[in-house]
Write an enzyme that holds these catalytic residues in place. Structure first.
Site, short mmCIF file in Angstrom:
data_model
loop_
_atom_site.label_atom_id
_atom_site.label_comp_id
_atom_site.label_asym_id
_atom_site.label_seq_id
_atom_site.Cartn_x
_atom_site.Cartn_y
_atom_site.Cartn_z
N SER A 142 -7.28 2.16 -3.56
CA SER A 142 -5.98 2.52 -3.01
C SER A 142 -5.09 3.15 -4.08
O SER A 142 -4.19 3.91 -3.76
CB SER A 142 -5.26 1.27 -2.52
OG SER A 142 -5.70 0.92 -1.26
N ASP A 186 1.25 4.07 -3.00
CA ASP A 186 0.81 5.45 -2.76
C ASP A 186 1.93 6.45 -3.06
O ASP A 186 1.71 7.43 -3.76
CB ASP A 186 0.34 5.61 -1.31
CG ASP A 186 -0.87 4.75 -0.97
OD1 ASP A 186 -1.47 4.17 -1.91
OD2 ASP A 186 -1.22 4.64 0.22
N GLU A 205 0.84 -1.21 0.00
CA GLU A 205 0.00 0.00 0.00
C GLU A 205 0.87 1.26 0.00
O GLU A 205 0.68 2.17 -0.80
CB GLU A 205 -0.91 -0.02 1.23
CG GLU A 205 -1.78 1.21 1.39
CD GLU A 205 -2.86 1.28 0.34
OE1 GLU A 205 -3.74 0.42 0.34
OE2 GLU A 205 -2.83 2.20 -0.50
#
Ligand code: NAG
Ligand code: NAG
Ligand code: NAG
Ligand code: NAG
Ligand code: NAG
Ligand code: NAG
Ligand code: NAG
Ligand code: NAG
Length: 614
Positions: free
Chosen positions: A515, A301, A297
Site C-alpha cells: 500500500s 496514499d 490507507e
C-alpha cells in the site's frame, strides 16, 4: 417451475441447455464450485435489489490490445501516439446487433430503456432489479452466503444462464458468481517512542544500493525527503501548470483527510502547506472530513503520492458501492466489485490523470476468471489512452494474504483444492504495473511483498525473457506444481514498503505495506511524466514494455535480503527480474510459504529521467 443443472465437478466452458421458465431456452453461462470459506445460509429475499452489470462482447478487443502494445513500446514507430477516448471506444464497442439483442431481451422481461444505464463505450449495460426478476433473467437461484471467518454476508449464486439467442452476445453478468471480499492491502504500525525495527549505524548518512547518499534516519523512518534522496530525485521541481496530473483511488469508505495532509506537509513538505487535492465522488462515494473518519490507507496514499509530486494538481477518487459488511441475513450486501464503478467513471472522462495508483486488491482466485479478464481489458483502455496504472502487488507473499499465518492456506477454491501459490488481482493483469515492496537502506526485499505467477493471465511477451532467465537459474523441479511458469509474473518493480511516517486522525503513525510502495512508485512516474510533458513530449502511458527494455537501466536491482526460512532457503536472489526470496515455515503441520518480491527493482529517478528524455 424452475429447472437448472447442477454438476458436481465443472470446469470452464460448460454448455448445457435446459428449459427455462418462459418457455425460451437458457444456456449455462458460468458455473463454479461453492468457494472455500463461504457457507450458503438461505434463499435471498425476493425483493432484495441487485445492481446487475451486463458485459457485451467486444469483438475488436485484439485490435485495441495491439494498439496498446505499439504505443507503449519504445522501439515501435507508434510509441507515445496514444489513442483518444473516441478511438478507444470504437475498438471496444459491441456490435450493434449485440446491443439490440440485449435490449430486446430486457424489454421482454418488462425492463424499460429508461431503467438502463450504459458505459461510455456502450459495452456495459447496468440495471437494478429485484432478486425475483434476476432469477428469471438468469435462470438461477440467489442465496445469502456468509464468509465463515469474517461473518460477511452477500447475495450470490454459483451458476447462471442466458437465453440461447443472447448467450453469444454477452460476456458475463455480475454480481452472480463473484465471491471476492476486496480488502485494502495494508498493514499498519502504531507510532512508538522509537522504532526498534532497524538498527542505527550511528553515521549521519548512509549509502543506498544505487549509490545515492541518504540520511541515516531513513533506515527506520520513511519520509518524503528520504524517498527523494533514496530514489535520486532531490532538487527536481515539477510544474503546477503544464497539464500533468496525478490520481489516487479510494474504496471501502477510506477518506483522505485534509487536516492530516496539512500536518503531514508541515512536517515533511513545508512548501506544500495550504495546497490541497480535488475529491471526486463516484457511485455514492463519500468524503467524510471528520478527523476520526480519516482512513489510514487513504491518508498514506495521498500524503506520499501528493507529497512527492507537489505542486502537480492531484485527484482523490472516493468510490462507493463497497461493503459495510453487515453480518445479518436480512440485510445482505450485494455490492459489485467496485473497480467496475471507478472504471465506468474514469473511462468517461476526456482527460484522466496521466498517473494513477491503487492500493486495493484481492486474491486472484476470488474473482471469476471471466470478470478478471474483462476488468483487465478496461485497464488496457486506459493504457492505450496514455495512463500509467500502478497497483500494490499485495501483502500476502505468495499466500492468500490472511493476516494470521496459522490460518493462511494456499488451496485453490475451484473444487480441486490443490495447494497453489495465490497471486493478487488486479496486480496480475498484464496491462498494469504491479509494485512490490522493499525495506531498509540499502534496500532488501520485504518479507510480505506479494508476488508470483498468475493462473488466469498468460505471460505477456514484454517479460518472457526476464522471467525465463530467472526460471533457468532455478534447480529443476523447484516448487513444481505450486505456480504457473507460463503465467503473468508479478511484481514488475518495487519501492519502499515499511516504516512510512503518516499523519492519520491527527496523529503521526508508522504504516507499511505494498500500500505504501504503489503510491511511492507512482509519485516518481508522475515526476517522469512531468518532465516529458514540460518537454512537449507525450506521457509514458502503459509502462511495462518500457520498464522491461530501456527502463531497466534506470532501476536498481534488489539482490539482497534473504529471509532464511524455517527449514528451506527458497528462491535465491539473482541479478535481473526476480520473484525474490522464499521463506518457508512449518505451521501446524502444513507449509506456509512467503515469497518476497522485487521484480526489476526500485526507481532511480535521475537515470530514468535521462532515459525518457533521450
Ligand atoms: C471491428 O473491426 C472490423 C475490421 O476493422 C470492422 O469491420 C468492424 O466494423 C468492427 N466492429 C465493430 C463492432 O466496431
Ligand atoms: C538498516 O537496518 C537493517 C536492519 O536492522 C540493518 O541490517 C542495516 O545494516 C541497516 N543499515 C545501515 C546502513 O546501517
Ligand atoms: C527547485 O526549486 C527550489 C526552490 O525554489 C530551488 O532552490 C531549486 O534550485 C529548484 N531546482 C531546480 C533544479 O530548478
Ligand atoms: C496557510 O494559510 C494560513 C491561513 O490562511 C496562513 O496563515 C499561513 O501563512 C499559510 N501558510 C503558508 C505556508 O502559506
Ligand atoms: C463521519 O464520520 C464520523 C466518525 O466516524 C461519523 O460519526 C459521522 O456520522 C460521519 N458523517 C457522515 C455524514 O457520514
Ligand atoms: C482442502 O485440503 C486440505 C488439505 O488436504 C484440507 O485440510 C481442507 O479441509 C480441504 N478443503 C476442502 C474445502 O475440501
Ligand atoms: C540457492 O543458492 C545456493 C548456494 O549457491 C544453492 O546451494 C541452492 O541450491 C540454491 N537454491 C535454489 C532454490 O536455487
Ligand atoms: C542521479 O541522477 C543523475 C541524473 O539526473 C545522474 O547523473 C546521477 O548519476 C544519478 N545518481 C546515482 C547515484 O545514480
Amino acid at each position: 417451475m424452475k429447472v437448472f443443472v447442477w454438476l458436481s465437478v465443472v470446469l470452464y466452458a460448460v454448455s448445457v441447455t435446459v428449459a427455462a421458465p418462459q418457455g425460451c431456452t437458457h444456456k449455462v453461462k458460468e458455473q463454479i464450485e461453492p468457494p472455500r470459506g463461504w457457507v450458503k445460509l438461505a434463499p435471498a429475499p425476493p425483493d432484495h435489489i441487485i445492481h446487475l452489470r451486463i458485459a457485451l462482447l467486444q469483438p475488436n478487443f485484439t485490435q485495441l490490445e495491439q494498439a496498446l502494445y505499439e504505443v507503449s513500446d519504445p522501439d515501435h514507430a507508434r510509441y507515445g501516439q496514444h489513442l483518444s477516448k473516441e478511438q478507444v471506444e470504437e475498438l471496444v464497442a459491441p456490435h450493434s446487433e449485440s446491443i439490440n439483442v440485449v435490449d430486446e431481451w430486457l424489454a421482454s422481461l418488462g425492463i424499460q430503456q429508461s431503467e438502463l444505464s450504459r458505459s461510455s463505450a456502450k459495452d456495459w449495460v447496468k440495471v437494478k432489479v429485484p432478486v425475483s426478476l434476476a432469477e428469471k433473467m438468469l435462470d438461477t437461484t440467489y442465496h445469502v452466503w456468509q464468509h465463515t471467518e469474517s461473518g460477511d454476508t452477500i447475495v450470490r449464486t454459483t451458476h447462471y444462464g442466458l437465453p440461447e439467442d443472447v448467450h453469444g452476445h454477452v460476456e458475463l453478468v455480475q454480481p452472480t458468481t463473484i465471491f471476492s471480499r476486496f480488502r485494502g492491502m495494508k498493514t499498519t504500525y502504531r507510532l512508538t517512542s522509537s522504532n526498534q525495527q532497524a538498527s542505527d549505524s550511528g553515521a549521519a548518512s548512509i549509502r543506498s544500493a544505487s549509490g545515492t547518499v541518504v540520511d541515516a534516519s531513513c533506515n527506520s523512518t520513511i519520509t518524503i525527503t528520504c524517498l527523494k534522496e533514496l530514489y535520486n530525485a532531490t532538487g527536481y521541481n515539477s510544474s503546477a501548470t503544464n497539464g500533468n496530473t496525478i490520481g489516487i483511488t479510494g474504496y471501502l469508505e477510506q477518506y483522505a483527510n485534509f487536516m492530516d495532509l496539512q500536518s503531514f506537509y508541515a512536517q515533511q513538505r513545508p512548501d506544500a502547506v495550504n495546497s490541497t487535492f480535488k475529491v471526486t465522488l463516484i457511485n455514492g462515494g463519500q468524503n467524510n472530513q471528520t478527523l476520526s473518519a480519516a482512513g489510514i490507507e487513504a491518508d498514506l496514499d495521498v500524503e506520499f503520492a501528493f507529497g512527492l509530486t507537489y505542486p502537480t494538481p492531484s485527484y482523490f477518487y472516493s468510490t462507493g458501492g463497497s461493503p459495510p459488511f453487515i453480518p445479518d441475513m436480512d440485510t445482505p450486501t450485494d455490492t459489485n466489485e467496485p473497480y467496475a464503478e471507478w472504471l465506468d467513471y474514469i473511462l468517461g472522462v476526456p482527460n484522466p490523470p496521466q498517473t494513477i495508483s491503487t492500493s486495493y486488491g484481492d486474491d486472484e482466485q476470488t474473482v471469476p476468471e471471466s470478470y478478471a479478464q474483462r476488468v483487465c481489458a478496461s485497464f488496457a483502455q486506459l493504457g492505450a489512452r496514455g495512463v500509467s496504472l500502478m497497483f500494490s502487488s499485495g501483502d500476502g507473499g505468495v499466500g492468500d494474504g490472511d493476516p494470521d499465518p496459522a490460518t493462511q492456506t494456499c488451496y485453490t477454491n475451484d473444487g480441486r483444492n490443490v495447494t497453489r501459490f495465490i497471486p493478487g488481482f488486479p496486480a496480475s493483469c498484464p496491462y498494469v504495473t504491479a509494485v512490490g515492496g522493499t525495506t531498509y537502506v540499502p534496500e532488501v526485499a520485504v518479507f510480505f511483498s506479494g508476488g508470483g505467477f498468475s493462473i488466469y493471465f498468460a505471460q505477456p511477451s514484454y517479460q518472457t525473457a526476464a522471467v525465463a532467465s530467472y526460471l533457468a537459474k532455478l534447480a529443476p523441479g523447484t516448487y513444481q506444481g505450486l505456480y504457473n511458469p507460463y503465467g503473468r509474473a508479478i511484481p514488475d518493480v518495487s519501492a519502499q514498503a515499511n516504516y512510512f511516517l503518516v499523519w492519520n486522525a491527527g496523529e503521526p503513525i508508522y504504516v507499511g505495506g505494498t500500500s505504501a510502495s504503489s503510491p511511492t512508485f507512482t509519485g516518481f512516474v508522475s515526476l517522469l511524466n512531468d518532465a516529458l510533458i514540460s518537454a512537449g513530449r507525450p506521457p509514458l502511458g502503459f509502462l511495462n514494455p518500457f520498464l522491461y527494455s530501456r527502463g531497466v537501466a534506470g532501476l536498481t536491482d534488489i539482490t539482497a535480503g534473504n529471509n532464511p526460512g524455517c527449514g528451506t532457503e527458497g528462491f535465491n536472489a539473482t541479478v535481473g527480474w526476480d520473484p525474490g526470496k522464499l521463506l518457508n515455515c512449518e505451521k501446524s503441520g502444513w507449509l506456509t510459504i512467503t515469497i518476497a518480491v522485487t521484480g526489476l527493482g526500485t526507481p532511480n529517478f535521475g537515470l530514468l529521467k535521462d532515459i525518457v528524455l533521450s
